[in-house]
Design an enzyme around this catalytic site. Structure first.
Site, mmCIF file in Angstrom:
data_model
loop_
_atom_site.group_PDB
_atom_site.id
_atom_site.type_symbol
_atom_site.label_atom_id
_atom_site.label_comp_id
_atom_site.label_asym_id
_atom_site.label_seq_id
_atom_site.Cartn_x
_atom_site.Cartn_y
_atom_site.Cartn_z
ATOM 1 N N ILE A 79 -74.787 -4.550 30.015
ATOM 2 C CA ILE A 79 -75.666 -4.744 31.179
ATOM 3 C C ILE A 79 -76.924 -3.882 31.060
ATOM 4 O O ILE A 79 -78.037 -4.333 31.375
ATOM 5 C CB ILE A 79 -74.905 -4.426 32.494
ATOM 6 C CG1 ILE A 79 -73.678 -5.331 32.617
ATOM 7 C CG2 ILE A 79 -75.824 -4.605 33.694
ATOM 8 C CD1 ILE A 79 -72.738 -4.964 33.756
ATOM 9 N N THR B 55 -68.840 -1.266 40.297
ATOM 10 C CA THR B 55 -68.105 -2.525 40.169
ATOM 11 C C THR B 55 -67.418 -2.885 41.484
ATOM 12 O O THR B 55 -67.108 -2.004 42.300
ATOM 13 C CB THR B 55 -67.048 -2.361 39.052
ATOM 14 O OG1 THR B 55 -66.097 -3.412 39.157
ATOM 15 C CG2 THR B 55 -66.290 -1.051 39.174
ATOM 16 N N ASP B 56 -67.112 -4.173 41.643
ATOM 17 C CA ASP B 56 -66.328 -4.601 42.811
ATOM 18 C C ASP B 56 -64.866 -4.183 42.692
ATOM 19 O O ASP B 56 -64.117 -4.237 43.666
ATOM 20 C CB ASP B 56 -66.441 -6.119 43.013
ATOM 21 C CG ASP B 56 -65.905 -6.943 41.854
ATOM 22 O OD1 ASP B 56 -65.587 -6.358 40.782
ATOM 23 O OD2 ASP B 56 -65.801 -8.182 41.993
ATOM 24 N N GLU B 57 -64.467 -3.734 41.490
ATOM 25 C CA GLU B 57 -63.050 -3.398 41.292
ATOM 26 C C GLU B 57 -62.627 -2.184 42.118
ATOM 27 O O GLU B 57 -61.438 -1.958 42.325
ATOM 28 C CB GLU B 57 -62.748 -3.188 39.800
ATOM 29 C CG GLU B 57 -63.079 -4.434 38.997
ATOM 30 C CD GLU B 57 -62.551 -4.424 37.575
ATOM 31 O OE1 GLU B 57 -61.530 -3.778 37.306
ATOM 32 O OE2 GLU B 57 -63.177 -5.094 36.719
ATOM 33 N N TYR C 255 -59.554 2.636 35.371
ATOM 34 C CA TYR C 255 -60.997 2.313 35.330
ATOM 35 C C TYR C 255 -61.577 2.307 36.741
ATOM 36 O O TYR C 255 -62.554 3.010 37.029
ATOM 37 C CB TYR C 255 -61.217 0.950 34.650
ATOM 38 C CG TYR C 255 -62.595 0.372 34.881
ATOM 39 C CD1 TYR C 255 -63.730 0.988 34.361
ATOM 40 C CD2 TYR C 255 -62.765 -0.803 35.624
ATOM 41 C CE1 TYR C 255 -65.003 0.458 34.573
ATOM 42 C CE2 TYR C 255 -64.029 -1.341 35.838
ATOM 43 C CZ TYR C 255 -65.148 -0.709 35.319
ATOM 44 O OH TYR C 255 -66.400 -1.232 35.538
ATOM 45 N N ALA D 99 -60.413 3.481 39.482
ATOM 46 C CA ALA D 99 -60.302 4.781 40.157
ATOM 47 C C ALA D 99 -61.431 5.710 39.713
ATOM 48 O O ALA D 99 -62.024 6.430 40.524
ATOM 49 C CB ALA D 99 -58.943 5.415 39.857
ATOM 50 N N LYS E 288 -64.398 4.770 38.583
ATOM 51 C CA LYS E 288 -65.654 4.274 39.149
ATOM 52 C C LYS E 288 -65.726 4.612 40.651
ATOM 53 O O LYS E 288 -66.778 4.993 41.154
ATOM 54 C CB LYS E 288 -65.783 2.760 38.948
ATOM 55 C CG LYS E 288 -65.959 2.311 37.506
ATOM 56 C CD LYS E 288 -67.214 2.847 36.844
ATOM 57 C CE LYS E 288 -68.479 2.305 37.461
ATOM 58 N NZ LYS E 288 -69.689 2.774 36.708
HETATM 59 N N1 LIG Z 1 -69.278 -5.652 32.647
HETATM 60 C C1 LIG Z 1 -69.066 -5.984 33.907
HETATM 61 O O1 LIG Z 1 -68.587 -7.088 34.214
HETATM 62 C C2 LIG Z 1 -69.430 -5.016 35.017
HETATM 63 C C3 LIG Z 1 -69.408 -5.470 36.347
HETATM 64 C C4 LIG Z 1 -69.797 -4.598 37.360
HETATM 65 C C5 LIG Z 1 -70.175 -3.305 37.070
HETATM 66 N N2 LIG Z 1 -70.167 -2.878 35.759
HETATM 67 C C6 LIG Z 1 -70.606 -1.494 35.494
HETATM 68 O O2 LIG Z 1 -71.856 -1.576 34.819
HETATM 69 C C7 LIG Z 1 -71.976 -0.490 33.907
HETATM 70 C C8 LIG Z 1 -72.271 -1.031 32.513
HETATM 71 O O3 LIG Z 1 -71.217 -1.910 32.130
HETATM 72 P P1 LIG Z 1 -71.245 -2.653 30.715
HETATM 73 O O4 LIG Z 1 -70.366 -3.815 30.833
HETATM 74 O O5 LIG Z 1 -72.647 -2.807 30.283
HETATM 75 O O6 LIG Z 1 -70.541 -1.550 29.816
HETATM 76 P P2 LIG Z 1 -70.537 -1.397 28.211
HETATM 77 O O7 LIG Z 1 -69.191 -0.838 27.889
HETATM 78 O O8 LIG Z 1 -71.000 -2.644 27.562
HETATM 79 O O9 LIG Z 1 -71.665 -0.299 27.923
HETATM 80 C C9 LIG Z 1 -71.514 1.044 28.292
HETATM 81 C C10 LIG Z 1 -72.575 1.857 27.570
HETATM 82 O O10 LIG Z 1 -72.428 3.224 27.985
HETATM 83 C C11 LIG Z 1 -72.495 4.056 26.839
HETATM 84 N N3 LIG Z 1 -71.717 5.281 27.100
HETATM 85 C C12 LIG Z 1 -70.375 5.370 27.248
HETATM 86 N N4 LIG Z 1 -70.026 6.647 27.427
HETATM 87 C C13 LIG Z 1 -71.178 7.372 27.437
HETATM 88 C C14 LIG Z 1 -71.480 8.756 27.607
HETATM 89 N N5 LIG Z 1 -70.505 9.667 27.806
HETATM 90 N N6 LIG Z 1 -72.771 9.137 27.550
HETATM 91 C C15 LIG Z 1 -73.763 8.238 27.329
HETATM 92 N N7 LIG Z 1 -73.540 6.939 27.146
HETATM 93 C C16 LIG Z 1 -72.260 6.502 27.209
HETATM 94 C C17 LIG Z 1 -71.904 3.231 25.727
HETATM 95 O O11 LIG Z 1 -72.319 3.707 24.445
HETATM 96 C C18 LIG Z 1 -72.427 1.833 26.048
HETATM 97 O O12 LIG Z 1 -73.687 1.607 25.440
HETATM 98 C C19 LIG Z 1 -70.658 0.289 33.990
HETATM 99 O O13 LIG Z 1 -70.844 1.367 34.848
HETATM 100 C C20 LIG Z 1 -69.680 -0.703 34.600
HETATM 101 O O14 LIG Z 1 -68.708 -0.022 35.336
HETATM 102 C C21 LIG Z 1 -69.807 -3.712 34.732
#
Ligand SMILES: NC(=O)c1ccc[n+]([C@@H]2O[C@H](COP(=O)([O-])OP(=O)(O)OC[C@H]3O[C@@H](n4cnc5c(N)ncnc54)[C@H](O)[C@@H]3O)[C@@H](O)[C@H]2O)c1
Length: 357
Positions: free
Chosen positions: A17, A138-140, A163, A165, A167
């Site tokens: 994202i 997240t909605d979770e 996860y 918890a 968030k």
């Molecule tokens: N994917 C979904 O469906 C979804 C839905 C709602 C919310 N979210 C939230 O959106 C955010 C992004 O989700 P995503 O799907 O892009 O995740 P992703 O796993 O694709 O990407 C996470 C990124 O964070 C980086 N990262 C992880 N630990 C790190 C740290 N300690 N320091 C710096 N960088 C770090 C990783 O290298 C990666 O590039 C998250 O917070 C997730 O909870 C995701």
């Protein structure tokens, strides 16, 4: 808030994202972007390759838990906005290794909040007025719905996986920094995303790459768990709108109004692939579906009421599920060079979340 030209620090911008947000901000705004990412297994260079040489884009490989380096980044980059997307994000991995989730999602968010507060307090009042800390969630965190009802901004938290918890904890810290210290925090809680550059461990890209590899398409339990799906570019547009125009202290739930059972999602992917890339042997992709042991504590249904962000900020998704999934599958078909090395490197797609703890 004037959205002309902001200095936006995006954490986790080499992930799914975050990279969609950065690609959008470079293409559609004049903002200066710094991508801070630790580059875990979930990060890929390909996702930001199209902006890597752009003069308004910068990158720093930093762990958000590293307080000294994060403080230095705030000093040097001097952001107007921080959008925190850095996270461990895969529920199955959180069941096997919850400590990583507590560290990045909770301690990392706390570290960013502390650095942001120190930075904010040192700003002149005109810049304080436009400063925003946007925490992406997240909605979770809301738990699991029955057959009816929707998550909205006022829904009580009830996280049920390591996860969610982690968030939920970070959401509470972000809100606490708003209420206790006056940091201008924005919070968004979004439903399941899908689209280009999603690591092939999550349901939709996993199904596509396994189908194309001739492997079993694993469906948890009976496949009747329901998720509300949102195309990632629509989420990125919502995030931009929230940090540019949202009211500090507010939270917004974001969703695609596209509820589907997991089995329907997998069957839809199979049908689109039958049309776009038929199997060579005349059989249908749905014959590859196999039902596997359910995820422990698997939430039953998520669904979002996004009427607040629609009414207050004028956002609505541009893609319905059918157009979004068609675009997504087309992208995976055209970009095997991106995903093939990932599944070989990380054994992505192997069944996780079954550790006997
Ligand atoms: N994917 C979904 O469906 C979804 C839905 C709602 C919310 N979210 C939230 O959106 C955010 C992004 O989700 P995503 O799907 O892009 O995740 P992703 O796993 O694709 O990407 C996470 C990124 O964070 C980086 N990262 C992880 N630990 C790190 C740290 N300690 N320091 C710096 N960088 C770090 C990783 O290298 C990666 O590039 C998250 O917070 C997730 O909870 C995701």
């Amino acid at each position: 808030m004037a959205a002309s030209r902001l200095r936006v620090l995006v954490t986790g911008g080499a992930g799914f994202i975050g990279s969609a947000l950065i690609r959008r901000l470079i293409a559609a705004t004049e903002h200066q972007i710094l991508n801070v990412d630790k580059l875990t297994y979930a990060a890929t260079w390909g996702s930001v390759a199209s902006v890597a040489d752009h003069p308004r884009y910068g990158f720093a490989r930093i762990d958000i838990c590293d307080a000294a380096k994060i403080a230095e980044i705030f000093r040097v980059f001097d952001p107007d906005v921080i959008v925190n997307l850095a996270a461990e994000s895969h529920v199955d991995r959180s069941i096997d290794a919850p400590g990583d989730f507590v560290r990045t999602n909770v301690i990392g968010a706390y570290t960013l909040l502390e650095a942001a507060l120190g930075h904010y307090r040192g700003l002149p009042s005109a810049r304080q007025d436009k400063f925003r800390f946007h925490h992406v969630s997240t909605d979770e965190v809301f738990g699991s719905l029955g057959a009816t009802g929707y998550f909205r901004e006022t829904t009580p938290y009830n996280p049920r996986s390591p996860y969610s918890a982690s968030k939920a904890a970070s959401d509470h810290f972000a809100q606490a920094w708003r209420h206790t210290y006056g940091l201008p925090v924005l919070l968004t809680n979004c439903s399941n995303n899908y689209g280009p550059f999603q690591f092939p461990e999550k349901l939709i890209p996993l199904t596509i790459v396994k189908a194309l590899s001739g492997k079993t398409l694993p469906v948890y339990g009976t496949g009747d768990n329901i998720r509300d799906w949102l195309f990632v570019e629509d989420h990125a547009e919502a995030l931009q709108l929230v940090f540019e125009t949202g009211n500090p202290g507010e939270s917004y739930t974001i969703g695609g109004s596209a509820e589907r059972t997991n089995l329907t999602v997998v069957e839809t992917i199979c049908a689109v692939l039958d049309r776009l890339r038929p199997r060579g042997d005349g059989r249908r992709y749905r014959e590859q579906i196999g039902f596997v042991t359910d995820r422990p504590g698997h939430d039953r249904r998520y669904a979002i009421d996004a009427s607040k962000i629609k009414a207050e900020l004028g956002w609505s998704p541009r893609h319905d599920f059918e157009t979004g999934i068609e675009k997504t599958i087309g992208w995976y078909l055209a970009n095997e060079a991106w995903w093939r090395p990932l599944i070989e490197r990380d054994k992505a797609g192997e069944r996780l979340g079954l550790t006997a703890r």
